[in-house]
Design a protein around this motif. Structure first.
Motif, short mmCIF file in Angstrom:
data_model
loop_
_atom_site.label_atom_id
_atom_site.label_comp_id
_atom_site.label_asym_id
_atom_site.label_seq_id
_atom_site.Cartn_x
_atom_site.Cartn_y
_atom_site.Cartn_z
N PHE A 337 0.94 -1.19 -0.02
CA PHE A 337 0.08 -0.13 0.11
C PHE A 337 0.82 1.22 -0.05
CE2 PHE A 337 -2.72 3.40 1.98
CZ PHE A 337 -3.67 3.39 1.23
N ALA A 338 1.89 1.16 0.83
CA ALA A 338 2.77 2.60 0.89
C ALA A 338 3.38 2.56 -0.69
CB ALA A 338 3.94 2.26 2.03
N ALA A 339 3.79 1.47 -1.10
CA ALA A 339 4.25 1.69 -2.47
C ALA A 339 3.44 2.25 -3.49
CB ALA A 339 4.89 0.36 -2.84
N ALA A 340 2.13 1.84 -3.33
CA ALA A 340 1.11 2.49 -4.26
C ALA A 340 1.15 3.77 -4.26
CB ALA A 340 0.03 1.55 -4.06
N CYS A 341 0.88 4.22 -2.98
CA CYS A 341 0.79 5.69 -2.46
C CYS A 341 2.10 6.44 -3.31
CB CYS A 341 0.75 5.68 -0.94
SG CYS A 341 -0.96 5.32 -0.53
N GLU A 342 3.38 6.00 -3.02
CA GLU A 342 4.39 6.64 -3.61
C GLU A 342 4.40 6.82 -4.97
OE1 GLU A 342 9.33 6.80 -2.75
OE2 GLU A 342 8.10 5.41 -1.95
N GLU A 343 3.86 5.66 -5.34
CA GLU A 343 3.58 5.78 -7.11
C GLU A 343 2.64 6.79 -7.52
OE1 GLU A 343 4.29 4.64 -10.97
OE2 GLU A 343 5.31 4.02 -9.36
N ALA A 344 1.73 7.00 -6.69
CA ALA A 344 0.68 7.90 -7.10
C ALA A 344 1.09 9.36 -6.81
CB ALA A 344 -0.65 7.76 -6.27
N GLY A 345 2.07 9.55 -5.89
CA GLY A 345 2.82 10.93 -5.77
C GLY A 345 2.67 11.44 -4.29
N VAL A 346 2.37 10.38 -3.34
CA VAL A 346 2.31 10.72 -1.74
C VAL A 346 2.99 9.62 -1.20
CG1 VAL A 346 0.12 11.96 -1.87
CG2 VAL A 346 -0.01 9.55 -1.62
N THR A 347 3.61 10.01 0.06
CA THR A 347 4.20 9.32 0.77
C THR A 347 3.67 9.24 2.03
OG1 THR A 347 5.99 10.95 1.43
CG2 THR A 347 6.56 9.69 -0.16
N VAL A 348 3.36 8.14 2.69
CA VAL A 348 2.78 7.84 4.01
C VAL A 348 3.76 7.06 4.67
CG1 VAL A 348 0.41 7.63 2.89
CG2 VAL A 348 1.95 5.34 3.17
N ARG A 349 3.30 7.10 6.02
CA ARG A 349 4.27 6.38 7.11
C ARG A 349 3.89 4.92 7.36
NH1 ARG A 349 7.64 4.04 9.50
NH2 ARG A 349 8.62 4.96 11.43
N PRO A 350 4.91 3.81 6.70
CA PRO A 350 4.43 2.55 6.89
C PRO A 350 5.12 2.08 8.18
CG PRO A 350 5.98 2.75 5.11
CD PRO A 350 5.63 4.10 5.63
N PHE A 351 4.33 0.92 9.05
CA PHE A 351 4.79 0.39 9.91
C PHE A 351 4.87 -1.33 9.67
CE2 PHE A 351 3.43 4.56 11.52
CZ PHE A 351 4.14 4.93 12.50
N ALA A 352 6.07 -1.72 9.23
CA ALA A 352 6.16 -2.80 8.70
C ALA A 352 5.36 -3.97 9.28
CB ALA A 352 7.60 -3.44 8.79
N GLY A 353 4.38 -4.52 8.56
CA GLY A 353 3.65 -5.46 9.11
C GLY A 353 2.28 -5.43 9.88
N GLU A 354 2.33 -3.98 9.93
CA GLU A 354 1.21 -3.43 10.77
C GLU A 354 0.11 -2.47 10.12
OE1 GLU A 354 2.29 -2.32 15.10
OE2 GLU A 354 4.21 -2.73 14.29
N GLY A 355 0.65 -1.51 9.56
CA GLY A 355 -0.33 -0.49 9.03
C GLY A 355 0.20 0.89 8.39
N VAL A 356 -0.20 1.61 8.04
CA VAL A 356 0.29 2.96 7.75
C VAL A 356 -0.45 4.00 8.39
CG1 VAL A 356 0.89 1.95 5.50
CG2 VAL A 356 -1.39 2.95 5.43
N ARG A 357 0.16 5.07 8.55
CA ARG A 357 -0.23 6.35 9.01
C ARG A 357 -0.49 7.47 8.00
NH1 ARG A 357 3.71 9.15 13.02
NH2 ARG A 357 4.27 9.93 10.99
N ILE A 358 -1.62 8.03 7.70
CA ILE A 358 -1.41 8.96 6.87
C ILE A 358 -1.93 10.33 7.17
CG2 ILE A 358 -2.82 9.58 4.57
CD1 ILE A 358 -3.50 6.50 4.50
N THR A 359 -0.84 11.29 7.18
CA THR A 359 -1.13 12.45 7.60
C THR A 359 -2.43 13.40 6.91
OG1 THR A 359 1.20 12.90 8.30
CG2 THR A 359 -0.20 15.06 8.21
#
Length: 382
Positions: A337-359
């Motif tokens: 998911f984090a990679a998909a966001c980065e590909e789309a032009g946004v970086t989010v904060r991944p916590f490996a194996g747990e989830g992502v935090r999105i500002t």
């Protein structure tokens, strides 16, 4: 003066000894295997020139509040001088703003800097520090630096602090308890009554640190108010920061509100002149620009509601965030998911194996996240 070989120190190392065999300085064992603090990744420029957005560090997307840049620039003209060691003008402003005695205040390099000072003052080898997990990722780092032992208490299934389990985890070795509300990275806030009951269970000689870095974004009337709880509890310390709502992340200025013995200990453990005059003056100007601050916070809260509601409509289980971010528990899909966001032009904060935090940021950035999340969920279900 020439030193002969017979005058040389007994333990001097001959030039012929390989460098690899020379013992280095002794470093504290507590630093072994210390986890690294991972900052949010910046957004990489796109080859097609489209806008990119950094949503990985919970930064405020707005420029400095009115008058703040001018105050900072004015202070910069004298940075050949040391700043006010006592941060007297800033403490006086904080005292009036929050209705607390100046003697109950202490500043530091962001709230995390103050948190590290608190550990220096309370905990060492053989001591324990209790906190929820997952919570702010600096807690295990600064605990290990102090030489103390972390006691992590898992969050509930609803991504909230398990206060009963945390109270049960307190022992005669516990010196400090961190309570992060709203919690980073899940965004959930603790109820005032629940936190009050928890504090009643904690021994009076254990310091409870209520970390309220995101307090300005709280809209739940039942949420805990750390300042109200601290007033008649000498073992409660409240952390606040200018990094988030006030938008001074790059200047590193935070503060604690605590009863005088704790506040005095923070002043003793502070790095001298750690908070620059630029930061002090910018913080004062930010406090005086409260009407503009409230407008910006309200806009971010409106966006937070829009983003969370849209994600839920897509089928994502989104906790009720009272901060300036939202949390998606993705488990094994976190990295994709984090990679998909980065590909789309946004970086989010991944916590490996747990989830992502999105500002939560400007609407344009949030729209990219929502479109990416919708596409990701559709592809995962197909």
């Amino acid at each position: 003066m020439t030193v002969s070989s017979q005058d040389a120190p007994r333990d001097a190392v001959p030039d012929s000894v390989p460098a690899a065999e020379v013992a280095g300085p002794r470093l504290r064992a507590a630093l072994e295997d210390i986890p690294a603090y991972l900052p949010g990744r910046p957004a990489a420029a796109r080859a097609d020139g489209r806008a990119v957005y950094k949503l990985s560090s919970n930064e405020n997307p707005y420029p400095p509040l009115p008058g703040v840049l001018e105050a900072a620039v004015g202070a910069a003209g004298a940075f050949n001088r040391y700043p006010d060691l006592a941060a007297g003008e800033l403490l006086a402003e904080l005292s009036g703003h929050f209705g607390v005695p100046v003697s109950h205040l202490a500043t530091g390099t962001g709230s995390v800097g103050v948190a590290q000072q608190l550990l220096q003052a309370t905990a060492g080898p053989g001591d324990e520090v209790v906190y929820a997990w997952r919570s702010f990722e600096a807690y295990p780092i600064i605990t290990q630096i102090s030489g103390a032992t972390s006691v992590r208490v898992p969050l509930t299934a609803g991504e909230e602090h398990d206060l009963d389990a945390m109270a049960d985890a307190v022992t005669d070795r516990t010196r400090l308890v961190f309570v992060c509300t709203p919690n980073n990275p899940t965004g959930t806030a603790i109820g005032h009554a629940a936190l009050s009951r928890f504090l009643d269970r904690v021994p009076s000689d254990v310091l409870v640190v209520i970390d309220e870095a995101y307090r300005e974004f709280v809209r739940d009337d039942a949420a805990a108010d750390g300042l109200a709880l601290y007033r008649d509890r000498p073992n409660v310390c409240v952390l606040r920061t200018f990094s988030k709502a006030y938008g001074l992340a790059g200047l590193r200025v935070g503060f604690a509100v605590a009863h005088e013995p704790v506040a005095a200990a923070l002043r003793k453990t502070a790095v001298p002149f750690g908070v620059s005059q630029i930061a002090q003056n910018a913080a004062i100007a930010s406090l005086r620009a409260e009407p503009a601050l409230l407008e910006r916070v309200a806009a971010l809260v409106t966006e937070r509601t829009r983003v969370a509601d849209a994600l839920r409509e897509q089928g994502w289980p989104v906790p009720d965030s009272q901060a300036n971010f939202v949390w998606l528990r993705l488990g094994a899909d976190t990295a994709r998911f984090a990679a998909a966001c980065e590909e789309a032009g946004v970086t989010v904060r991944p916590f490996a194996g747990e989830g992502v935090r999105i500002t939560v940021a400007e609407p344009e950035a949030n729209d990219v996240v929502l479109a990416t999340a919708a596409a990701f969920r559709t592809s995962a279900q197909s």
